[in-house]
Design an enzyme around this catalytic site. Structure first.
Site, PDB file in Angstrom:
ATOM      1  N   TYR A 232      18.672 -21.329 146.608  1.00 30.93           N
ATOM      2  CA  TYR A 232      18.955 -19.910 146.850  1.00 30.93           C
ATOM      3  C   TYR A 232      17.803 -19.164 147.503  1.00 30.93           C
ATOM      4  CZ  TYR A 232      23.396 -20.490 144.607  1.00 30.93           C
ATOM      5  OH  TYR A 232      24.663 -20.916 144.334  1.00 30.93           O
TER       6      TYR A 232
ATOM      7  N   HIS B  85      28.992 -27.791 133.832  1.00 30.75           N
ATOM      8  CA  HIS B  85      28.417 -26.610 134.487  1.00 30.75           C
ATOM      9  C   HIS B  85      28.346 -25.492 133.438  1.00 30.75           C
ATOM     10  CE1 HIS B  85      27.903 -24.563 138.660  1.00 30.75           C
ATOM     11  NE2 HIS B  85      27.598 -23.636 137.755  1.00 30.75           N
TER      12      HIS B  85
ATOM     13  N   GLU C 273      22.316 -27.710 137.242  1.00 30.14           N
ATOM     14  CA  GLU C 273      21.167 -26.864 136.933  1.00 30.14           C
ATOM     15  C   GLU C 273      20.769 -26.831 135.463  1.00 30.14           C
ATOM     16  OE1 GLU C 273      21.678 -22.925 138.549  1.00 30.14           O
ATOM     17  OE2 GLU C 273      21.718 -23.652 140.599  1.00 30.14           O
TER      18      GLU C 273
ATOM     19  N   ASN D 159      20.598 -27.321 144.593  1.00 35.41           N
ATOM     20  CA  ASN D 159      21.129 -25.970 144.759  1.00 35.41           C
ATOM     21  C   ASN D 159      19.965 -25.093 145.197  1.00 35.41           C
ATOM     22  OD1 ASN D 159      23.380 -27.100 143.569  1.00 35.41           O
ATOM     23  ND2 ASN D 159      23.271 -25.891 141.689  1.00 35.41           N
TER      24      ASN D 159
ATOM     25  N   GLU E 226      24.665 -26.464 146.479  1.00 31.62           N
ATOM     26  CA  GLU E 226      24.977 -25.025 146.484  1.00 31.62           C
ATOM     27  C   GLU E 226      24.003 -24.314 147.401  1.00 31.62           C
ATOM     28  OE1 GLU E 226      25.014 -22.905 142.709  1.00 31.62           O
ATOM     29  OE2 GLU E 226      26.105 -24.533 141.749  1.00 31.62           O
TER      30      GLU E 226
ATOM     31  N   ARG F 177      33.594 -29.273 145.603  1.00 31.77           N
ATOM     32  CA  ARG F 177      32.866 -29.475 144.352  1.00 31.77           C
ATOM     33  C   ARG F 177      33.375 -28.465 143.332  1.00 31.77           C
ATOM     34  NH1 ARG F 177      27.237 -27.172 142.630  1.00 31.77           N
ATOM     35  NH2 ARG F 177      27.214 -28.084 140.551  1.00 31.77           N
TER      36      ARG F 177
HETATM   37  C1  GBH Z   1      23.791 -21.017 140.555  1.00 32.90           C
HETATM   38  O1  GBH Z   1      22.689 -20.658 139.817  1.00 32.90           O
HETATM   39  C2  GBH Z   1      24.859 -21.476 139.629  1.00 32.90           C
HETATM   40  O2  GBH Z   1      24.971 -22.884 139.626  1.00 32.90           O
HETATM   41  C3  GBH Z   1      26.188 -20.848 139.907  1.00 32.90           C
HETATM   42  O3  GBH Z   1      27.026 -21.056 138.819  1.00 32.90           O
HETATM   43  C4  GBH Z   1      25.998 -19.388 140.212  1.00 32.90           C
HETATM   44  O4  GBH Z   1      27.209 -18.689 140.291  1.00 32.90           O
HETATM   45  C5  GBH Z   1      25.268 -19.291 141.515  1.00 32.90           C
HETATM   46  O5  GBH Z   1      24.094 -20.036 141.474  1.00 32.90           O
HETATM   47  C6  GBH Z   1      24.935 -17.874 141.943  1.00 32.90           C
HETATM   48  O6  GBH Z   1      24.086 -17.260 141.036  1.00 32.90           O
HETATM   49  O7  GBH Z   1      13.960 -15.284 141.768  1.00 32.90           O
HETATM   50  O8  GBH Z   1      13.139 -16.103 139.637  1.00 32.90           O
HETATM   51  O9  GBH Z   1      14.676 -14.214 139.690  1.00 32.90           O
HETATM   52  C7  GBH Z   1      21.730 -19.966 140.558  1.00 32.90           C
HETATM   53  C8  GBH Z   1      20.368 -20.095 140.000  1.00 32.90           C
HETATM   54  C9  GBH Z   1      18.705 -18.681 139.264  1.00 32.90           C
HETATM   55  C10 GBH Z   1      19.099 -18.891 141.605  1.00 32.90           C
HETATM   56  C11 GBH Z   1      18.009 -17.410 139.488  1.00 32.90           C
HETATM   57  C12 GBH Z   1      18.403 -17.611 141.832  1.00 32.90           C
HETATM   58  C13 GBH Z   1      16.719 -16.127 140.931  1.00 32.90           C
HETATM   59  C14 GBH Z   1      15.488 -16.499 140.186  1.00 32.90           C
HETATM   60  N1  GBH Z   1      19.661 -18.917 140.288  1.00 32.90           N
HETATM   61  N2  GBH Z   1      17.439 -17.371 140.824  1.00 32.90           N
HETATM   62  S1  GBH Z   1      14.222 -15.435 140.329  1.00 32.90           S
END
Ligand code: GBH
Length: 456
Positions: free
Chosen positions: A296, A127, A172, A294, A369, A83
């Protein structure tokens, strides 16, 4: 750190898609090559104080020139899919109008190299790298940007559609709305708080119009990559519950429900959107072949001012005190170098709750992701992270969620937006002085795990 030797992963279905993800602004560099136009990120990063380490995406990992080496790494890793994103200003330098053949040629070469290596190309059309010419006209705050996005999608599909099967429209839209237009910590640096919401609607409309454009070119398989995570409530108090519900509404439901159900989740919220939205929702809600998530981490949310509300920098993001919700630190889990809690079981929770919320309206899911930032080449922590999340994913599948694929963020260390190059999410280490690529321990671990899966 020595490499842990975890028990073999559970077996995933034969046709499960294994992949890794990147994005154009984070890896390509070569920002003036072949007539590429400026992106909102080029301009944002050039302003003093925007990027924590003072860096910018002008060189990044130089993937634009080094892509053959990167494709060779993908082949060695053994993933079935890659991707990447297409940079709108590389293909249509001013966002609409003249097309750059040199820009299209780059993605043409990349797609051919991937196919020759036996790796399926999965392009994301957007993106976050909005053409600066459009940003100056209001960017995603204006409706025309959605229409221009669809015209650009058509140009890309015309050129690559004979070889690309699977497409992703947007990455996103929630983060771009919140961080780019709401809080100003990402490009374009606007601080509109709730007045940023039109940017959400126009991205969603752009998604729907792009789906139409791709279908008209015969695209076989289309998805979106939305960011989602479970929202945990700080306490059962009314104030905390209301704050957590609002957070969930804004970060999760606002972006899932128009796409999956054809409606906005809340009337008060919908009133802040540029209306009338009824016809747009029909465009936004066209059937998708799969829904990309995605993932995290979960977010623990309470009312602002409550005890435990995180002060200042939170997960790399500074939330202003005037917001009606306050994320809190999640205790009791390991953390990545970025400070994000590592909670694999929240991936199971997220997927099962999606299944419960959306039922039949949820198409098959692909994790587009998942990954973590750690220093070092002997990255045992990343192995533990991936191992834990794959087990959690398998559990969700065992519980009946139809998941068809999993993409690691990211193939290699790259430009981590406002953090600059300080955060390293790669399976492959990049030495930014020489741009040398070195596979990390996690790269070898994943390669071996995929070989094991293929044997089954
Ligand atoms: C992605 O965004 C992106 O698509 C990518 O480009 C980027 O490099 C990758 O992740 C790594 O960051 O707990 O409320 O502070 C990630 C979106 C937003 C996920 C913030 C983690 C923490 C939010 N992120 N979030 S908070």
């Amino acid at each position: 750190m020595t490499e842990p030797v975890p028990a073999a992963l559970p077996r995933f279905p034969r046709d499960f898609v294994w992949g890794v993800s990147t994005s154009a602004a984070q890896i390509e560099g070569a920002v003036a090559e072949g007539g590429r136009g400026r992106s909102a990120w080029d301009v944002f990063a050039a302003e003093a104080g925007r990027i924590k380490d003072g860096s910018d995406p002008r060189v990044a990992t130089d993937h634009y020139r080094r892509y053959p080496e990167d494709v060779a790494l993908l082949k060695e890793l053994g993933v079935g899919a890659y991707r990447f994103s297409v940079a709108w200003p590389r293909v249509v330098p001013d966002g609409s109008g003249a097309v750059s053949q040199a820009g299209l040629d780059f993605y043409d070469r990349l797609v051919d190299a991937l196919l020759a290596a036996g790796v399926a190309p999965v392009p994301t059309l957007f993106h976050w790298d909005t053409p600066q010419a459009l940003e100056e006209g209001g960017g995603w705050l204006v409706r025309e940007t959605a229409e221009k996005f669809a015209a650009y999608a058509d140009v890309v599909a015309e050129r690559l559609g004979d070889r690309v099967e699977r497409w992703i429209t947007l990455n996103e839209p929630a983060e771009l709305t919140l961080l780019g237009y709401g809080l100003g910590q990402h490009a374009p640096g606007r601080q509109l708080l709730f007045e940023a919401l039109p940017a959400a609607h126009h991205q969603l409309l752009g998604h729907g119009l792009a789906v139409q454009a791709l279908r008209a070119r015969g695209a076989a398989s289309i998805g979106i990559a939305n960011s989602h995570g479970p929202t945990w409530t700080a306490s059962a108090s009314e104030a905390d519950t209301a704050a957590a519900d609002l957070y969930d509404l804004l970060l999760n439901r606002l972006f899932a429900e128009p796409v999956l159900l054809g409606r906005y989740p809340d009337e008060e919220l919908a009133a802040l959107l540029p209306g009338p939205v009824a016809d747009d929702l029909k465009v936004i809600a066209q059937p998708l072949d799969w829904y990309g998530i995605n993932y995290y981490q979960p977010t623990l949310v309470g009312a602002p001012g409550a005890e435990g509300a995180a002060a200042g920098d939170f997960g790399g993001i500074r939330l202003p005190p005037e917001l009606p919700f306050a994320p809190q630190e999640i205790e009791g889990y390991p953390r990545t170098d970025f400070g994000w809690p590592v909670v694999p079981e929240a991936l199971t929770e997220l997927l099962v709750s999606f299944q419960e919320r959306y039922g039949d309206r949820l198409p098959p899911v692909v994790i587009t992701e998942n990954g973590c930032s750690y220093e070092g080449i002997e990255d045992g922590e990343r192995i533990a992270f991936l191992d834990g999340h794959l087990r959690a994913l398998h559990q969700a599948m065992a519980a009946g969620v139809d998941v068809r694929g999993y993409f690691v963020w990211s193939l290699m260390d790259n430009f981590e937006w406002a953090e600059g190059y300080a955060r390293r999410f790669g399976l492959v280490h990049v030495d930014y002085a020489t741009l040398a690529r070195t596979p990390k321990a996690s790269f070898r671990w994943l390669r071996d795990a995929l070989r094991e899966q293929a044997r089954g």
